[in-house]
Motif scaffolding. Structure first.
Motif, short mmCIF file in Angstrom:
data_model
loop_
_atom_site.label_atom_id
_atom_site.label_comp_id
_atom_site.label_asym_id
_atom_site.label_seq_id
_atom_site.Cartn_x
_atom_site.Cartn_y
_atom_site.Cartn_z
N GLU A 86 0.84 -1.21 0.00
CA GLU A 86 0.00 0.00 0.00
C GLU A 86 0.87 1.25 0.00
O GLU A 86 0.61 2.19 -0.75
CB GLU A 86 -0.92 0.01 1.23
N TRP A 87 1.91 1.25 0.83
CA TRP A 87 2.79 2.42 0.89
C TRP A 87 3.64 2.54 -0.37
O TRP A 87 3.94 3.64 -0.82
CB TRP A 87 3.62 2.42 2.16
N GLN A 88 3.99 1.41 -0.95
CA GLN A 88 4.71 1.45 -2.21
C GLN A 88 3.86 2.18 -3.26
O GLN A 88 4.36 3.03 -3.99
CB GLN A 88 5.02 0.04 -2.69
N GLY A 89 2.57 1.89 -3.29
CA GLY A 89 1.68 2.55 -4.23
C GLY A 89 1.57 4.04 -3.97
O GLY A 89 1.60 4.86 -4.91
N ARG A 90 1.44 4.42 -2.72
CA ARG A 90 1.35 5.85 -2.39
C ARG A 90 2.62 6.58 -2.81
O ARG A 90 2.57 7.68 -3.37
CB ARG A 90 1.13 6.02 -0.89
N ILE A 91 3.75 5.97 -2.49
CA ILE A 91 5.03 6.60 -2.81
C ILE A 91 5.24 6.63 -4.33
O ILE A 91 5.72 7.62 -4.88
CB ILE A 91 6.18 5.88 -2.08
N ARG A 92 4.84 5.56 -5.01
CA ARG A 92 4.96 5.53 -6.47
C ARG A 92 4.15 6.65 -7.11
O ARG A 92 4.62 7.35 -8.00
CB ARG A 92 4.49 4.17 -7.01
N ARG A 93 2.94 6.86 -6.61
CA ARG A 93 2.10 7.95 -7.14
C ARG A 93 2.74 9.30 -6.88
O ARG A 93 2.73 10.18 -7.74
CB ARG A 93 0.69 7.87 -6.56
N LEU A 94 3.30 9.48 -5.69
CA LEU A 94 3.98 10.74 -5.37
C LEU A 94 5.17 10.96 -6.31
O LEU A 94 5.33 12.06 -6.86
CB LEU A 94 4.47 10.74 -3.91
N LEU A 95 5.96 9.92 -6.54
CA LEU A 95 7.11 10.05 -7.42
C LEU A 95 6.72 10.26 -8.87
O LEU A 95 7.43 10.93 -9.62
CB LEU A 95 8.02 8.82 -7.29
N THR A 96 5.58 9.71 -9.27
CA THR A 96 5.09 9.93 -10.63
C THR A 96 4.70 11.38 -10.81
O THR A 96 5.01 12.01 -11.82
CB THR A 96 3.89 9.00 -10.92
N GLU A 97 4.01 11.94 -9.81
CA GLU A 97 3.57 13.35 -9.88
C GLU A 97 4.72 14.32 -9.67
O GLU A 97 4.73 15.40 -10.26
CB GLU A 97 2.51 13.61 -8.80
N ARG A 98 5.64 13.95 -8.80
CA ARG A 98 6.74 14.86 -8.42
C ARG A 98 8.06 14.10 -8.41
O ARG A 98 8.60 13.78 -7.35
CB ARG A 98 6.50 15.45 -7.03
N PRO A 99 8.62 13.78 -9.58
CA PRO A 99 9.86 13.00 -9.63
C PRO A 99 11.04 13.68 -8.93
O PRO A 99 11.98 13.01 -8.49
CB PRO A 99 10.15 12.82 -11.12
N GLN A 100 10.98 14.99 -8.78
CA GLN A 100 12.07 15.72 -8.11
C GLN A 100 12.18 15.36 -6.64
O GLN A 100 13.20 15.65 -6.00
CB GLN A 100 11.91 17.24 -8.30
N VAL A 101 11.17 14.69 -6.08
CA VAL A 101 11.17 14.29 -4.67
C VAL A 101 12.06 13.06 -4.44
O VAL A 101 12.44 12.75 -3.32
CB VAL A 101 9.72 14.01 -4.20
N ALA A 102 12.43 12.38 -5.52
CA ALA A 102 13.18 11.13 -5.40
C ALA A 102 14.48 11.29 -4.61
O ALA A 102 14.78 10.46 -3.75
CB ALA A 102 13.48 10.56 -6.79
N GLU A 103 15.21 12.35 -4.87
CA GLU A 103 16.49 12.53 -4.16
C GLU A 103 16.26 12.75 -2.67
O GLU A 103 16.99 12.20 -1.84
CB GLU A 103 17.28 13.69 -4.77
#
Length: 131
Positions: free
Chosen positions: A71-88
């Motif tokens: 579930e958290w993987q999905g939430r984080i994946r959606r966040l990274l899809t919307e805001r890839p700059q958050v990855a670092e």
């Protein structure tokens, strides 16, 4: 989705849920909420509630860890899809919480069997066969 970001989301989901049952829980929660506050401030309060709820679910049923991590993987994946700059920032948070977590590689196990005139070609990465 970029495979590197997908792998980061998978690692982050598992690490996050794994840390919920440790002394690092409060630091983990605060770091994740801060990440959301920077990336999607309108969702930060909801994420804080979801983190607490997930921890309560884990406390009541420790066998659900894999499901909760997904579930958290999905939430984080959606966040990274919307805001890839958050990855670092996410990588830095994970490294701070669990040093070496992102560099640890899972062992690769390959098995095969063949009968008769069969042939098996296995590779851990690229494979080029010319015949």
């Amino acid at each position: 989705m970029n495979p590197e970001l997908a792998a980061l989301a998978q690692s982050a989901g598992a690490t996050l849920v794994g840390l919920m049952a440790t002394d690092a829980w409060e630091r983990t929660r605060d770091g994740v909420v801060t990440l959301w506050q920077r990336a999607r401030p309108e969702r930060a309060d909801a994420v804080a509630v979801e983190l607490t709820s997930t921890r309560e679910d884990l406390d009541s049923d420790s066998s659900a860890e894999g499901e909760l991590a997904a579930e958290w993987q999905g939430r984080i994946r959606r966040l990274l899809t919307e805001r890839p700059q958050v990855a670092e920032e996410l990588r830095q948070l994970l490294e701070e919480l669990v040093p070496g977590a992102l560099t640890a590689a899972a062992p690769v196990v390959q098995r095969a069997s063949a009968d008769g005139h069969s042939r098996i070609d296995q590779a851990g990465r690229d494979q080029h066969i010319t015949e």
